[in-house]
Write an enzyme that holds these catalytic residues in place. Structure first.
Site, PDB file in Angstrom:
ATOM      1  N   HIS A 474      39.801  37.334  38.588  1.00  0.00           N
ATOM      2  CA  HIS A 474      39.073  38.397  39.271  1.00  0.00           C
ATOM      3  C   HIS A 474      39.967  39.580  39.649  1.00  0.00           C
ATOM      4  CE1 HIS A 474      36.053  35.136  40.856  1.00  0.00           C
ATOM      5  NE2 HIS A 474      35.898  35.386  39.572  1.00  0.00           N
ATOM      6  N   PRO A 475      40.829  40.075  38.774  1.00  0.00           N
ATOM      7  CA  PRO A 475      41.676  41.205  39.162  1.00  0.00           C
ATOM      8  C   PRO A 475      40.847  42.443  39.449  1.00  0.00           C
ATOM      9  CG  PRO A 475      41.800  40.858  36.799  1.00  0.00           C
ATOM     10  CD  PRO A 475      41.034  39.694  37.363  1.00  0.00           C
TER      11      PRO A 475
END
Length: 543
Positions: A474-475
């Protein structure tokens, strides 16, 4: 579209046909007077595993479909390197992710507004979540029906999942049948970005219906080298196709939707970013913008694995040709069963301290287990429960190392850098132990395989987290929206100091959303498409 000195010209050039880019291509070309070129470094989404929900296990680490980035060495994870694959195919990461549809908490978006980003409160963005959605349950106050993005319930009966839900309730966690409704807290089944048992990536939901429009040109296998600038204005894109360098012009705007890694990388190689980073990489500074690549955030998960006495795990299917045949037939004829699951079946959003206003940890429970995601399953009847802190304080960086955009950048997430992050992660692991000890689930468990009964003290559990914890992919936050000196875009997603250029993807999030980030990214693109068309209309009226 037109030609200018051999280079084609479009009103808008979109970089990246991923979770955001496909949305933009659909919404902008709905106006037949608007011309759009969509550039994607990957190829078409023809691989059949891209369309079977459980296929993410096969596609996430396939180098033909994903960028195989590495994050690290991570200073607080024993110097480990953490694999960070990102989608490189039509649909981007929405074509290879775990399919979980989680919007986040209302407070997440209200925080964006409080940071000075007008138009981004929960009440502002809810209509865009609803517009995107084709909710299987139908429309209501919180959900939409008939939109491009299929959203469905889990269609699988599994006794281990039911046992885990019962254990959570016994541990004091309330039942919740809709994490995307009025309240996120509780335990229940995740909703998935699927329609009729098949993955609904943005390539399927948004791009496929728009492909035949004459005002849309899709160029695959096109790797962008840089954004072309004329002073402080973006005028086009230079890209590589079939070994040849080409230029494409943007009459109105270049829309950068390359993701939380690709967008800051392309800005930096184009000379937009922190001057010291660019000079060190050998790039001439075109526009000093210190926040490009900073503010990196990600969800860090710690996975507990259990060896169960009930053979109801996907592991049992993986190791049996007969069971593979059965689930294959069930999927083919009914579009149900274990092949329709995502990277989480049962979800939990919980508070690690009773005085908290909203949940601070998330649990993903899956009826399968592996040494690490994307690899073969364990030989026993394994299940996995992973926990992550929803709003980490730690911040990382993405920085180019050379002027070559085809060289991967340096990525350091800086996981567990703050005391709060370590405390919440530890509390989350203790919560997993509490749930796992409830008889509703424990009666089916032969042993806790990971971290194992020998890990009892806080020190033991944190050592396990440092040694085995990993990303949930989930960057975000690397081109953050805001008004402060480290902001990269304004509230209309225009790059500060550069005209004709916007960033539209998860990188613009100033702070993380409380959960999986794909649904918010699609919402961002939905909202951005309206802003782009509004601004173009206002400009036309003014002229």
């Amino acid at each position: 579209m037109s030609s200018d000195g051999g280079a084609e010209t479009f009103d808008y050039v979109i970089i990246g046909a991923g979770s955001a880019g496909c949305v933009l291509a659909n919404r902008l070309t709905a106006d037949p007077s608007v011309t759009v070129a969509l550039l994607e470094a990957g190829g078409p989404d023809r691989n059949p595993w891209l369309h079977i929900p459980a296929g993410y296990f096969r596609t996430m680490f396939n180098p033909d479909l994903t960028w195989q980035f590495d994050c690290g060495p991570e200073p607080h994870l024993d110097g480990r390197i953490v694999p960070w694959p990102r989608g490189r195919v039509l649909g981007g990461t929405s074509a290879v992710n775990g399919l979980l549809y989680v919007r986040g908490q209302a407070q997440d978006f209200d925080m964006w507004r409080q940071l000075g980003n007008a138009g981004w409160s929960y009440q502002d963005v809810l209509p865009y979540f609803k517009r995107a959605e084709d909710q299987e349950r139908g429309a209501d106050e919180y959900h939409g029906a008939g939109g491009p993005l299929g959203v469905s319930d889990v269609h699988m009966d599994n006794p281990l999942c039911e046992a885990y839900i019962a254990a959570c309730v016994a541990a004091g966690i309330p039942r919740n049948n809709d994490f995307n409704g009025p309240n996120q807290e509780g335990v229940g089944y995740y909703q998935l970005t699927t329609r009729n048992g098949r993955r609904c990536s943005t390539a399927v939901g948004y791009l496929k219906p728009a492909r035949s429009r004459p005002n849309l040109k899709i160029i695959t296998e096109a790797q962008v080298k840089r954004i072309a600038l004329d002073g402080r204005r973006a005028i086009g894109v230079v890209y590589k196709l079939g070994g040849e360098m080409r230029t494409i012009n943007a009459r109105r705007e270049v829309l950068l939707a390359a993701g939380a890694i690709g967008s800051p990388q392309l800005l930096q190689v184009s000379g937009i970013g922190p001057g010291s980073v660019l000079k060190r990489a050998g790039v001439e500074v075109q526009h000093e913008l210190p926040g490009v690549g900073e503010n990196l955030q990600d969800h860090f998960q710690v996975r507990f694995v259990y060896d169960c006495s009930l053979p109801a795990s996907l592991n049992d299917v993986w190791h049996s040709r007969l069971k593979q045949l059965r689930v294959g037939l069930e999927y083919i004829f009914n579009r149900t069963g274990i092949l329709t699951i995502g990277a989480g079946v049962v979800g939990v959003f919980a508070k690690t301290r009773p005085e908290l206003e909203v949940p601070d940890v998330q649990i993903h429970f899956m009826p399968l287990s592996a040494e690490r995601p994307g690899y073969g399953l364990h030989p026993f009847s394994g299940v996995t429960a992973s926990v992550c802190q929803l709003r980490p304080e730690s911040r990382g960086v993405i920085r180019i190392k050379t002027p070559d955009p085809f060289d991967p950048p340096s990525i350091v997430a800086n996981y567990l850098a703050t005391e709060t992050d370590r405390e919440v992660t530890l509390a989350g692991m203790r919560l997993l132990r509490k749930i796992g000890a409830q008889p509703q689930f424990a009666n089916y468990v032969k042993r806790e395989f990971l971290p194992g009964p020998e890990a009892q003290s806080d020190e033991d559990l944190m050592a396990f987290a440092r040694a085995k914890g990993t990303t949930i992919f989930h960057p975000c936050g690397t081109c953050k929206m805001g008004r402060d000196p480290m902001a990269v875009v304004d509230e209309r997603l225009r790059v500060h100091g550069i005209s004709g250029l916007r960033v539209i993807d998860a990188s613009i999030m100033p702070t993380m959303t409380s959960g999986n980030t794909n649904a918010p990214t699609i919402m961002i693109a939905e909202k951005a498409s309206d802003m782009i068309l509004e601004d173009a209309h206002q400009h036309a009226v003014a002229v």
